[in-house]
Design an enzyme around this catalytic site. Structure first.
Site, PDB file in Angstrom:
ATOM      1  N   LYS A   1       0.845  -1.201   0.000  1.00 13.65           N
ATOM      2  CA  LYS A   1       0.000   0.000   0.000  1.00 13.65           C
ATOM      3  C   LYS A   1       0.876   1.245   0.000  1.00 13.65           C
ATOM      4  O   LYS A   1       1.660   1.462   0.924  1.00 13.65           O
ATOM      5  CB  LYS A   1      -0.908   0.002   1.225  1.00 13.65           C
ATOM      6  CG  LYS A   1      -1.727   1.278   1.402  1.00 13.65           C
ATOM      7  CD  LYS A   1      -2.479   1.290   2.731  1.00 13.65           C
ATOM      8  CE  LYS A   1      -3.082   2.656   3.022  1.00 13.65           C
ATOM      9  NZ  LYS A   1      -3.748   2.708   4.351  1.00 13.65           N
TER      10      LYS A   1
ATOM     11  N   ASP B   1      -2.565  10.463   3.666  1.00 15.64           N
ATOM     12  CA  ASP B   1      -3.983  10.138   3.781  1.00 15.64           C
ATOM     13  C   ASP B   1      -4.692  11.190   4.613  1.00 15.64           C
ATOM     14  O   ASP B   1      -4.592  11.201   5.840  1.00 15.64           O
ATOM     15  CB  ASP B   1      -4.154   8.755   4.413  1.00 15.64           C
ATOM     16  CG  ASP B   1      -5.623   8.361   4.517  1.00 15.64           C
ATOM     17  OD1 ASP B   1      -6.446   8.966   3.797  1.00 15.64           O
ATOM     18  OD2 ASP B   1      -5.930   7.435   5.300  1.00 15.64           O
TER      19      ASP B   1
ATOM     20  N   LYS C   1     -10.096  13.115   8.193  1.00 19.64           N
ATOM     21  CA  LYS C   1      -9.554  12.773   9.501  1.00 19.64           C
ATOM     22  C   LYS C   1      -9.458  14.030  10.366  1.00 19.64           C
ATOM     23  O   LYS C   1      -9.235  15.122   9.841  1.00 19.64           O
ATOM     24  CB  LYS C   1      -8.142  12.177   9.365  1.00 19.64           C
ATOM     25  CG  LYS C   1      -8.042  10.830   8.686  1.00 19.64           C
ATOM     26  CD  LYS C   1      -6.580  10.418   8.600  1.00 19.64           C
ATOM     27  CE  LYS C   1      -6.402   9.081   7.874  1.00 19.64           C
ATOM     28  NZ  LYS C   1      -6.884   7.955   8.693  1.00 19.64           N
TER      29      LYS C   1
ATOM     30  N   ASP D   1       1.544   6.447   5.770  1.00 21.95           N
ATOM     31  CA  ASP D   1       0.536   5.565   5.188  1.00 21.95           C
ATOM     32  C   ASP D   1       1.036   4.856   3.933  1.00 21.95           C
ATOM     33  O   ASP D   1       0.312   4.060   3.349  1.00 21.95           O
ATOM     34  CB  ASP D   1      -0.754   6.336   4.901  1.00 21.95           C
ATOM     35  CG  ASP D   1      -1.993   5.479   5.104  1.00 21.95           C
ATOM     36  OD1 ASP D   1      -1.915   4.491   5.858  1.00 21.95           O
ATOM     37  OD2 ASP D   1      -3.044   5.788   4.506  1.00 21.95           O
TER      38      ASP D   1
ATOM     39  N   ASP E   1     -12.189   7.153   3.888  1.00 24.06           N
ATOM     40  CA  ASP E   1     -10.964   6.943   4.663  1.00 24.06           C
ATOM     41  C   ASP E   1     -10.559   5.467   4.702  1.00 24.06           C
ATOM     42  O   ASP E   1      -9.538   5.132   5.275  1.00 24.06           O
ATOM     43  CB  ASP E   1     -11.141   7.484   6.084  1.00 24.06           C
ATOM     44  CG  ASP E   1      -9.821   7.664   6.815  1.00 24.06           C
ATOM     45  OD1 ASP E   1      -8.774   7.728   6.133  1.00 24.06           O
ATOM     46  OD2 ASP E   1      -9.820   7.721   8.059  1.00 24.06           O
TER      47      ASP E   1
ATOM     48  N   GLU F   1      -9.467   3.849   2.177  1.00 21.95           N
ATOM     49  CA  GLU F   1      -8.966   3.898   0.792  1.00 21.95           C
ATOM     50  C   GLU F   1      -7.882   2.875   0.510  1.00 21.95           C
ATOM     51  O   GLU F   1      -7.685   2.465  -0.638  1.00 21.95           O
ATOM     52  CB  GLU F   1      -8.457   5.311   0.480  1.00 21.95           C
ATOM     53  CG  GLU F   1      -7.021   5.623   0.906  1.00 21.95           C
ATOM     54  CD  GLU F   1      -6.765   5.514   2.400  1.00 21.95           C
ATOM     55  OE1 GLU F   1      -5.627   5.189   2.774  1.00 21.95           O
ATOM     56  OE2 GLU F   1      -7.690   5.755   3.195  1.00 21.95           O
TER      57      GLU F   1
ATOM     58  N   ARG G   1      -7.579  -0.294   1.201  1.00 18.46           N
ATOM     59  CA  ARG G   1      -8.063  -1.572   0.663  1.00 18.46           C
ATOM     60  C   ARG G   1      -8.529  -1.437  -0.780  1.00 18.46           C
ATOM     61  O   ARG G   1      -8.514  -2.404  -1.539  1.00 18.46           O
ATOM     62  CB  ARG G   1      -9.179  -2.113   1.557  1.00 18.46           C
ATOM     63  CG  ARG G   1     -10.452  -1.310   1.567  1.00 18.46           C
ATOM     64  CD  ARG G   1     -11.337  -1.598   2.759  1.00 18.46           C
ATOM     65  NE  ARG G   1     -10.726  -1.143   4.004  1.00 18.46           N
ATOM     66  CZ  ARG G   1     -11.275  -1.311   5.199  1.00 18.46           C
ATOM     67  NH1 ARG G   1     -12.450  -1.923   5.316  1.00 18.46           N
ATOM     68  NH2 ARG G   1     -10.661  -0.866   6.286  1.00 18.46           N
TER      69      ARG G   1
END
Length: 460
Positions: free
Chosen positions: A228, A233, A240, A251, A310, A312, A314
């Site tokens: 990933k 993010d 967030k 992230d 949020d 995202e 996956r």
């Protein structure tokens, strides 16, 4: 070899004597009189991590006392020696006796000397260690280099580590080992059928991309790594809070750890046909950002309703896993900084892993223990799979209710893996919030060392 190791012959080195609370009385009695008296005057008790520099009669340091965990106690930190680089005065040192695990102690000493120095003047290492005998330093050096790479990438702030810079780091690694490299960027993601990667990254002015490189003999078993690479993010429109956004430069920790693992695999020349896939995006806020309850197609075909922007990570992994699965690799591994639920369940130091391959699960757990790279298996619990159902699409990326968030994320990703012989998913944190022995505060290499050990045993 790492610069913390002193290889120049003929240099004198101050001995480091390892003791423990269990053997302290015996060790203390064996000290010279002046050293014993000095230790007693300082109330040295040999509690784990206790450090004392014993003076020489003529001045200077004659010996270092450092206390390890009691091997019969409830806990044993094989990285305890990693505290020493921040404690020792400048000089060259050697181990006077063997710690609990000589290889892990030597590794911890090197990892404990890590400093992120991209934005401040780098100081030469003031503490050196004479390499202990009996250590495979080629192996140790590649592990240290890989951990350093992962930490440096994660610690670099997002303004200097966007999708393009992450792709550059991957390309440089691929070129170093003669791997073939390609990168699909921006609108080309739609043309080549990566709609979820594009959906997550389209709101940023830094174009999303899919990094793809391959190495090794095509006749060897196929091992594919997916990481990933969300370079920052914000949470998207499901924004967030500032506290949750503060360290979101990390992230892309899954991508950083996949590159660290790839470095070790290629440098060791493991007998695999390696493929590395990294969806590199920034989850930003703009007028064209994906919205809650939007529906997007996926590379594999099933449509996905956006329950939360949020969730995202996956989404981008889903398209990359689908691509990887098309080759039916012998082993498909994905790493990602995916869920807060994993941290609530297991904390920052113990990432959960998921697989339905029982032999693989046993090997992962064994290697995690021997490498002091903690991992803990959680189940791909079939009854929770129905929680992914959507009323308007094939599945929802973020089930309501908030239960079992790490498990439902793993079940979501499992929907995109069908033909791979074995699949391993690891939900890492990629960050050390408070410094620990051998693990300075900041970006961290998690799972990569354990998985490398597994792969080297299978394909070495």
């Amino acid at each position: 070899m790492h610069p913390v190791f002193e290889t120049a012959p003929g240099l004198s080195a101050t001995p480091i004597s390892f003791v423990s609370k269990a053997n302290w009385d015996t060790a203390c009695a064996a000290l010279p009189d002046h050293a014993r008296q000095f230790a007693m005057a300082n109330n040295y008790a040999a509690k784990p991590g206790d450090y004392l520099a014993l003076p020489a009669p003529e001045g200077g340091v004659a010996q270092i006392l450092f206390a390890l965990d009691d091997p019969t106690g409830k806990s044993l930190d094989p990285f305890r020696v990693g505290q020493l680089p921040k404690l020792l005065p400048p000089g060259t040192y050697r181990f006077a006796n063997a710690p609990h695990d000589l290889r892990l102690a030597t590794l911890a000493f090197a990892l404990g000397s890590y400093k992120f120095s991209r934005y401040r003047k780098a100081e030469a290492l003031a503490v050196k260690l004479v390499p202990p005998e009996g250590i495979d330093f080629d192996e140790l050096s590649r592990i240290i280099e890989a951990v350093t790479l992962a930490r440096d990438l994660i610690n670099t702030p997002a303004n200097d580590m966007g999708p393009e810079q992450l792709a550059t780091a991957a390309r440089e690694l691929a070129e170093r080992f003669g791997a073939s490299f390609s990168c699909t960027i921006g609108e080309a993601l739609l043309a080549q059928n990566y709609p979820l990667i594009h959906a997550v990254g389209k709101a940023s002015d830094r174009a999303p991309r899919l990094i793809d490189f391959s190495w090794g003999d095509p006749k060897h078993p196929k091992v594919t790594l997916v990481g990933k690479g969300v370079c920052f993010d914000s949470g998207g429109l499901d924004l967030k809070p500032s506290s949750g956004m503060l360290i979101m430069k990390k992230d892309m920790g899954g991508a950083a750890n996949v590159l660290a693992l790839a470095l070790m695999i290629m440098d060791a020349k493991l007998k695999v046909r390696l493929r590395v896939l990294i969806p590199a995006v920034e989850n930003a806020v703009a007028g064209n950002a994906m919205r809650p309850l939007d529906v997007y197609p996926s590379r594999k075909g099933p449509t996905v309703e956006i329950g939360n922007t949020d969730a995202e990570g996956r989404l981008v992994l889903a398209d990359a896993l689908a691509l990887a699965d098309e080759e039916a690799p012998e082993l498909l591994i994905d790493l990602g900084t995916l869920t807060g639920a994993a941290r609530v369940a297991l904390g920052p130091d113990l990432p959960p892993f998921y697989t339905n391959d029982e032999a693989l699960a046993l090997d992962v757990a064994r290697c995690a223990k021997t490498e002091n790279d903690p991992l803990w298996r959680l189940p791909l619990w079939p009854p929770y799979d129905a929680w992914l159902d959507s009323k308007v699409a094939a599945l929802n990326n973020a089930p309501s209710g908030g239960f079992a968030g790490s498990i439902t994320c793993a079940l979501f990703l499992q929907r995109f893996v069908e033909t791979a012989a074995s699949w391993l998913h690891v939900d890492i944190y990629g960050w050390t919030p408070t410094a620990k022995p051998g693990r300075p505060e900041g970006g961290e290499c998690q799972a990569a060392r354990a998985i490398y050990k597994l792969l080297s045993q299978r394909y070495g």
